[in-house]
Write a protein that holds these residues in place. Structure first.
Motif, PDB file in Angstrom:
ATOM      1  N   ASN A 171      32.449  34.492  41.064  1.00 41.00           N
ATOM      2  CA  ASN A 171      32.377  33.873  42.389  1.00 41.00           C
ATOM      3  C   ASN A 171      33.754  33.455  42.886  1.00 41.00           C
ATOM      4  O   ASN A 171      33.989  33.371  44.081  1.00 41.00           O
ATOM      5  CB  ASN A 171      31.459  32.641  42.350  1.00 41.00           C
ATOM      6  N   SER A 172      34.667  33.179  41.943  1.00 48.07           N
ATOM      7  CA  SER A 172      35.994  32.769  42.360  1.00 48.07           C
ATOM      8  C   SER A 172      36.919  33.958  42.592  1.00 48.07           C
ATOM      9  O   SER A 172      38.075  33.785  42.944  1.00 48.07           O
ATOM     10  CB  SER A 172      36.603  31.839  41.300  1.00 48.07           C
ATOM     11  N   CYS A 173      36.395  35.154  42.385  1.00 47.89           N
ATOM     12  CA  CYS A 173      37.202  36.361  42.591  1.00 47.89           C
ATOM     13  C   CYS A 173      37.227  36.711  44.067  1.00 47.89           C
ATOM     14  O   CYS A 173      36.212  36.634  44.757  1.00 47.89           O
ATOM     15  CB  CYS A 173      36.605  37.513  41.776  1.00 47.89           C
ATOM     16  N   THR A 174      38.391  37.046  44.568  1.00 54.08           N
ATOM     17  CA  THR A 174      38.471  37.377  45.985  1.00 54.08           C
ATOM     18  C   THR A 174      38.810  38.849  46.212  1.00 54.08           C
ATOM     19  O   THR A 174      38.573  39.377  47.276  1.00 54.08           O
ATOM     20  CB  THR A 174      39.551  36.526  46.687  1.00 54.08           C
ATOM     21  N   ASP A 175      39.360  39.477  45.206  1.00 49.46           N
ATOM     22  CA  ASP A 175      39.753  40.878  45.363  1.00 49.46           C
ATOM     23  C   ASP A 175      38.880  41.744  44.460  1.00 49.46           C
ATOM     24  O   ASP A 175      39.023  41.726  43.242  1.00 49.46           O
ATOM     25  CB  ASP A 175      41.232  41.021  44.994  1.00 49.46           C
ATOM     26  N   PHE A 176      37.943  42.453  45.063  1.00 50.78           N
ATOM     27  CA  PHE A 176      36.983  43.211  44.264  1.00 50.78           C
ATOM     28  C   PHE A 176      37.368  44.675  44.100  1.00 50.78           C
ATOM     29  O   PHE A 176      36.540  45.501  43.757  1.00 50.78           O
ATOM     30  CB  PHE A 176      35.592  43.118  44.888  1.00 50.78           C
ATOM     31  N   SER A 177      38.624  44.997  44.383  1.00 44.24           N
ATOM     32  CA  SER A 177      39.000  46.398  44.250  1.00 44.24           C
ATOM     33  C   SER A 177      39.356  46.702  42.799  1.00 44.24           C
ATOM     34  O   SER A 177      39.998  45.898  42.128  1.00 44.24           O
ATOM     35  CB  SER A 177      40.196  46.699  45.158  1.00 44.24           C
ATOM     36  N   GLY A 178      38.915  47.844  42.351  1.00 45.59           N
ATOM     37  CA  GLY A 178      39.285  48.311  41.025  1.00 45.59           C
ATOM     38  C   GLY A 178      38.926  47.380  39.888  1.00 45.59           C
ATOM     39  O   GLY A 178      39.748  47.061  39.042  1.00 45.59           O
ATOM     40  N   LEU A 179      37.673  46.904  39.860  1.00 48.35           N
ATOM     41  CA  LEU A 179      37.245  46.051  38.762  1.00 48.35           C
ATOM     42  C   LEU A 179      36.714  46.914  37.619  1.00 48.35           C
ATOM     43  O   LEU A 179      36.062  47.916  37.851  1.00 48.35           O
ATOM     44  CB  LEU A 179      36.128  45.104  39.216  1.00 48.35           C
ATOM     45  N   TYR A 180      37.025  46.490  36.410  1.00 44.87           N
ATOM     46  CA  TYR A 180      36.435  47.159  35.243  1.00 44.87           C
ATOM     47  C   TYR A 180      35.256  46.331  34.749  1.00 44.87           C
ATOM     48  O   TYR A 180      35.386  45.130  34.555  1.00 44.87           O
ATOM     49  CB  TYR A 180      37.451  47.276  34.114  1.00 44.87           C
ATOM     50  N   TYR A 181      34.167  46.982  34.534  1.00 43.08           N
ATOM     51  CA  TYR A 181      33.004  46.272  34.027  1.00 43.08           C
ATOM     52  C   TYR A 181      32.947  46.399  32.513  1.00 43.08           C
ATOM     53  O   TYR A 181      33.229  47.466  31.976  1.00 43.08           O
ATOM     54  CB  TYR A 181      31.719  46.889  34.575  1.00 43.08           C
TER      55      TYR A 181
END
Lengths: 458, 153
Positions: free
Chosen positions: A82-92
């Motif tokens: 929820n505190s993440c603002t940049d959702f580009s290129g996330l690794y799951y």
């Protein structure tokens, strides 16, 4: 549709039991486990739905560790996203593989986080845990559940069951708009379409009919990945943007009621038709959330070339269509409506210790279908299932399909309901019992998923 | 030029085509497109194994001597679902007991529909080489330039 006297009698009987039960619950509550010490945790492959028994709504938390790749080495665990603002290129990093819990390192990391003071402030030694597992969980994985919960966390007691079983602990009759039946129906068919797969599970008198359960290997993850792939092939390269594409899927995709008609509409004019949507992709500097742009603005904003627009044409409905026709991507399985029919036909009267009429039985299943799981949120999902079932099912059966307001948290709500029942106390395995009898006590008490709990084997 | 001619003369047999489809379906199950850079994501909550620990499945679990630390170390040994399936021995259960392996839904009664692998609309033709569908000459050209034979290697 006519119902025989026999079924009516069963209805009356179950009605009576229901009333007796209510009184029973009432008197039991006084001596019952304090609800604030019960943590109901629906451990989904994508999100965890959890909260204490006293709450009305669960918290929905991502069940994964997410890492920002390349340079920024930040890791988000569970609710920290929820505190993440940049959702580009996330690794799951997901604890589940094809719906089964295989990566305990990740899972323990997530659980450590949500049991900690920042989230649930949970003291396992004084907490009774109700946790969900997938259908037909492997015996060795179940054993690991027991070990982790009793040996690593040392919970006071716990009960492990499937999410679909918790769903039917809700009052499913309220999902239908009629008031014909007030008692809990004896036959319920749950269609649970989640992140990893879709299960069709018939229940008779609160018990799953194991030989009639069917699994379709299609879930939300596969749909997102498929959308990601066709979008990357046709428009923008989105292969690394799973999070963004999941949002595109959730906001744009729908289940078509007239598939070939819609496809023709899209084909006639690929750049201007009633289905086309223009999705503005987030650039994570000015907007961190993508949105669907109004068509009118197109000409005006044409100059703003920095806006990346994704044209969603036939992608909007061909992606969820895979749930109904897995053969579209070459999977050799039938779609949801066909498998519902297959599953209902697999429930045979011989499986029951009491005499049942096959036709009545099937009729009951067709009129008590419950849709749960995240994929149910596609608009048009429910009406498409009704429509396709009407074609496939025998004409004299009434078809009633119900969908809860929130199909994602429905299992949690059922769990919240179940912990107030006296049966919950009986099902719990305490830590001292585990230490004395080992995991065999869990096998004996938890049942579902093991051959011992089947109606036919009674 | 000669490369193009070569490609057109190669025809994949049905087994390879099925294998490609299966490979594609497996690809759709992936969590991430690229491999996760392993070192960046190790959190401090779990004891990290220094070397791979052999899991002794025959171990009598009733002996309570095992410490918490040891349990966690055992669990941090990564095993994928296939390994776990093998270990669970559910394939040796009698056929009347339903398990994970037996509940998979069967084939549809209806024949599969054909969609263009490029634009997604209905397709009437299939590629001579790889068997993927296409709807027009334009899509065939795109297909040959990008996708055809890409999955075979």
């Amino acid at each position: 549709m006519s119902q025989s006297n026999q079924i009516k009698k069963i209805y009356l009987l179950s009605n009576l039991f229901y009333i007796v039960n209510i009184f029973y619950i009432f008197f039991n509550r006084i001596t019952f486990i304090m609800l604030e010490n019960v943590l109901v945790l629906d451990n989904g492959a994508y999100t965890i739905k959890a909260e204490y028994g006293t709450a009305q709504q669960p918290r929905v938390i991502h069940n994964c560790k997410i890492a920002r790749g390349k340079g920024d080495k930040k890791t988000f665990i569970g609710d920290q996203l929820n505190s993440c603002t940049d959702f580009s290129g996330l690794y799951y990093r997901l604890p589940f593989e094809k719906g089964y819990l295989t990566n305990w390192e990740v899972e323990k990391g997530v659980w450590d986080r949500i049991f900690s003071k920042e989230v649930f402030n949970c003291d396992p030694k004084n907490t009774n845990l109700l946790i969900t597992e997938p259908c037909f969980n492997l015996p060795n994985i179940q054993r690991t559940y027991d070990e982790i919960i009793f040996e690593a966390y040392e919970f006071q007691s716990y009960f492990r069951t499937t999410a679909s079983w918790l769903c039917i602990q809700n009052d499913t009759t309220s999902l239908y708009n009629d008031i014909n039946f007030s008692a809990k129906p004896d036959c319920i068919l749950v269609v649970d379409s989640g992140y990893s797969f879709t299960h069709i599970i018939p229940f008779v008198m609160n018990r799953p009919v194991l030989p009639a359960i069917r699994r379709i290997n299609i879930g939300g993850k596969l749909l997102t990945n498929h959308l990601k792939e066709i979008v990357s092939f046709r428009y923008w390269d989105m292969m690394d943007q799973t999070y963004v594409m999941n949002e595109v899927k959730e906001s744009c995709c729908y289940v078509s009621q007239n598939f070939l008609g819609d496809l023709e509409t899209c084909r006639r004019n690929t750049r201007n038709n009633s289905i086309l949507r223009e999705y503005v992709l987030p650039d994570f500097s000015r907007n961190s959330q993508g949105y669907i742009r109004e068509k009118k603005c197109r000409e005006e904003s044409y100059d703003q070339s920095d806006e990346q627009v994704l044209y969603m044409n036939n992608e909007r409905f061909t992606v969820p269509e895979i749930l109904f026709n897995p053969s579209d991507i070459g999977m050799k399985q039938a779609g949801i409506p066909e498998v519902i029919v297959e599953s209902i036909n697999a429930v045979l009267p011989e499986m029951f210790p009491f005499p049942v009429n096959e036709v009545d039985l099937q009729g009951l299943f067709y009129s008590n279908i419950v849709l749960v799981g995240g994929n149910s949120l596609f608009s048009g999902y429910k009406s498409r299932i009704e429509k396709d079932l009407r074609i496939l099912a025998p004409t004299d059966f009434e078809i009633r399909v119900g969908m809860p307001e929130n199909p994602i948290t429905y299992a949690w709500k059922g769990g919240n309901n179940f912990i107030t029942m006296p049966e919950f106390k009986e099902k719990l395995v305490t830590r001292s019992e585990y230490l004395e009898f080992g995991y065999n006590i869990c096998i004996r008490k938890f049942g579902f998923g093991n051959e011992t709990d089947d109606l036919s084997n009674e | 030029m000669s490369k193009k001619i070569d490609r057109r003369t190669v025809v994949l047999d049905q087994t390879t085509r099925n294998k490609n489809i299966q490979h594609h379906l497996n690809e759709l199950e992936r969590d991430n497109y690229a491999e996760v850079p392993e070192l960046e994501i190790v959190s401090g909550t779990m004891t990290k194994p220094r070397r791979t620990v052999e899991v002794d499945t025959s171990q009598n679990r009733k002996t309570k001597a095992r410490s918490k630390k040891e349990l966690l170390r055992q669990l941090s040994v990564k095993r994928n679902l296939n390994a776990l399936l093998e270990e669970s021995k559910i394939d040796q259960f009698p056929p009347n007991i339903p398990t994970y392996l037996t509940v998979a839904a069967g084939k549809s009664r209806f024949p599969p529909r054909k969609f263009c692998s490029v634009c997604g609309f209905l397709a009437n033709y299939s590629c001579k080489t790889c068997g993927m569908k296409y709807c027009s000459v334009k899509c065939l050209e795109t297909h040959e330039e990008t996708r055809c034979m890409k999955y075979t290697v």
